[in-house]
Write a protein that holds these residues in place. Structure first.
Motif, mmCIF file in Angstrom:
data_model
loop_
_atom_site.group_PDB
_atom_site.id
_atom_site.type_symbol
_atom_site.label_atom_id
_atom_site.label_comp_id
_atom_site.label_asym_id
_atom_site.label_seq_id
_atom_site.Cartn_x
_atom_site.Cartn_y
_atom_site.Cartn_z
ATOM 1 N N LEU A 37 16.509 50.631 6.866
ATOM 2 C CA LEU A 37 16.477 51.940 7.505
ATOM 3 C C LEU A 37 16.577 53.039 6.466
ATOM 4 C CD1 LEU A 37 18.781 51.533 10.646
ATOM 5 C CD2 LEU A 37 16.297 51.420 10.529
ATOM 6 N N ALA A 81 21.491 48.871 11.255
ATOM 7 C CA ALA A 81 20.268 48.441 11.934
ATOM 8 C C ALA A 81 20.580 47.743 13.253
ATOM 9 C CB ALA A 81 19.465 47.515 11.033
ATOM 10 N N ASP A 109 15.196 47.511 15.003
ATOM 11 C CA ASP A 109 14.872 48.027 13.672
ATOM 12 C C ASP A 109 14.319 46.956 12.738
ATOM 13 O OD1 ASP A 109 15.722 50.632 14.276
ATOM 14 O OD2 ASP A 109 17.810 50.081 13.888
ATOM 15 N N GLU A 133 10.842 47.354 11.320
ATOM 16 C CA GLU A 133 10.520 48.363 10.310
ATOM 17 C C GLU A 133 9.793 47.744 9.117
ATOM 18 O OE1 GLU A 133 10.976 51.832 9.978
ATOM 19 O OE2 GLU A 133 11.120 51.568 12.141
#
Length: 382
Positions: A276, A314, A318, A321
């Motif tokens: 992230l 996270a 997530d 990603e």
């Protein structure tokens, strides 16, 4: 049949081998030195093999050197921590003549201790590390390293550079040492790792023999690092790259800012990224370059790839990603036939991810998993 107490139960070679394992444990070695005459020489040698000097214990070390100058020649690894005073009473004997490793912690390159230590060790010092040391500019460090022609391994962590701009030397005095292993670490927001790498590659003969590189950068620095990597790629075999995200973005489908196509001898690669962006949750796309980065590998001898992903804060959503499937497709190509191990380490795993990370990674990287070379590890720590 009983043996006289004066005879050793074990051969002296085994005893000396055991004493060698006690290097760095001065209390135990000091006791072993008093056991018997047969142990004294080896215990004393190992007692002085690894030395750590700070303001408090320096006088005691100086007295020991003055009493027994021959023992000082056993110093092979030396750590200087916060040595700002003037070594007025230091012995005149070249007690660092056999020095191999020097570690400087919380020091300045203008410290009066450095000439006393490095001048006798000019032809023996092969490993140097700086931790939280202060430099006037990058060229001050370059000039210092140029005085150590036998240096093979250099590491700098959290180095402070006072000058904002770096001006290369017009007429370098000496050639840069043939460093084989280089580690540049620290707070990359200051740009120090990249500044040091730029200064080293600009020096005469800089990093032509480099085979191992460990460095921490920001995403925006990857383009400049790509240019510098071309200069050291010829002999590079191991690369460990940590990329801290910033506000720069790469759109899906765009070319990676970093290419490994010139690293034809690369055998080991480690990439450490953040899952992230440590900022507003609306900021996305900081990992779009990762798949193309792996796809740029052209070495036929890559045997190990490690992908470290920091999953702090996270959630299960997530995990998408990073294009895990894209990485799997790249590593399944024919040119990675020599690949023997793919390690995925997901770090700083929260409670929500503990039971989901490993199944998710193995599902997304199914082809590599089917080859039996995938190892997935998750940990709570960094």
């Amino acid at each position: 049949m009983s043996y006289p107490a004066t005879l050793p139960v074990l051969p002296i070679e085994l005893i000396e081998h055991a004493l060698d394992y006690l290097r760095g444990d001065p209390k135990t070695l000091a006791t072993c030195r008093l056991v018997c005459r047969a142990w004294t020489a080896r215990a004393r040698y190992n007692l002085f093999y690894i030395i750590k000097l700070c303001m408090s214990n320096t006088p005691r070390f100086i007295r020991a050197v003055e009493r027994d100058p021959s023992a000082a020649y056993a110093v092979h690894e030396l750590t200087l921590e916060g040595m700002w005073n003037n070594p007025k009473r230091m012995s005149t004997c070249p007690w660092t003549a056999n020095l191999r490793t020097l570690r400087l912690h919380f020091m300045d390159l203008h410290s009066p201790w450095l000439p006393k230590v490095t001048q006798p060790a000019t032809n023996s010092l092969t490993e140097l590390s700086l931790k939280t040391c202060a430099l006037l500019d990058t060229q001050e460090l370059v000039r210092f390293l140029q005085l150590l022609p036998q240096l093979k391994h250099f590491a700098a962590s959290h180095v402070i550079i006072r000058a904002r701009d770096d001006v290369p030397e017009k007429e370098p005095i000496e050639a840069f040492p043939a460093v084989q292993s280089l580690c540049l670490w620290g707070d990359c927001r200051t740009g120090v790792p990249l500044r040091l790498l730029c200064a080293f590659t600009s020096a005469t003969g800089g990093l032509e023999s480099l085979s191992v590189l460990t460095i921490k950068l920001r995403t925006r620095e990857l383009v400049m690092f790509n240019d510098l990597l071309m200069l050291v790629a010829a002999n590079l075999r191991e690369l460990a790259l940590t990329v801290q995200p910033d506000d720069s973005q790469t759109s899906p489908g765009s070319a990676s800012p970093l290419s490994l196509s010139a690293c034809r001898r690369l055998s080991s690669l480690k990439l450490d990224v953040w899952l992230l962006y440590p900022g507003p949750p609306t900021h996305r796309g900081h990992l779009n370059w990762v798949v193309d980065f792996f796809a740029s590998i052209r070495s036929d001898d890559v045997r190990r790839i490690q992908l470290d992903v920091r999953a702090n804060r996270a959630t299960p959503c997530d995990l998408a990603e990073l294009d895990w499937g894209g990485v799997d497709r790249v590593l399944s190509l024919a040119r990675f036939a020599s690949l023997r191990r793919v390690v995925v380490r997901v770090k700083q795993v929260g409670v929500d991810l503990k039971t989901r990370v490993e199944p998710y990674v193995r599902e997304q990287m199914a082809v590599v998993e089917a080859k039996g070379i995938l190892r997935c590890v998750q940990t709570d720590s960094v």
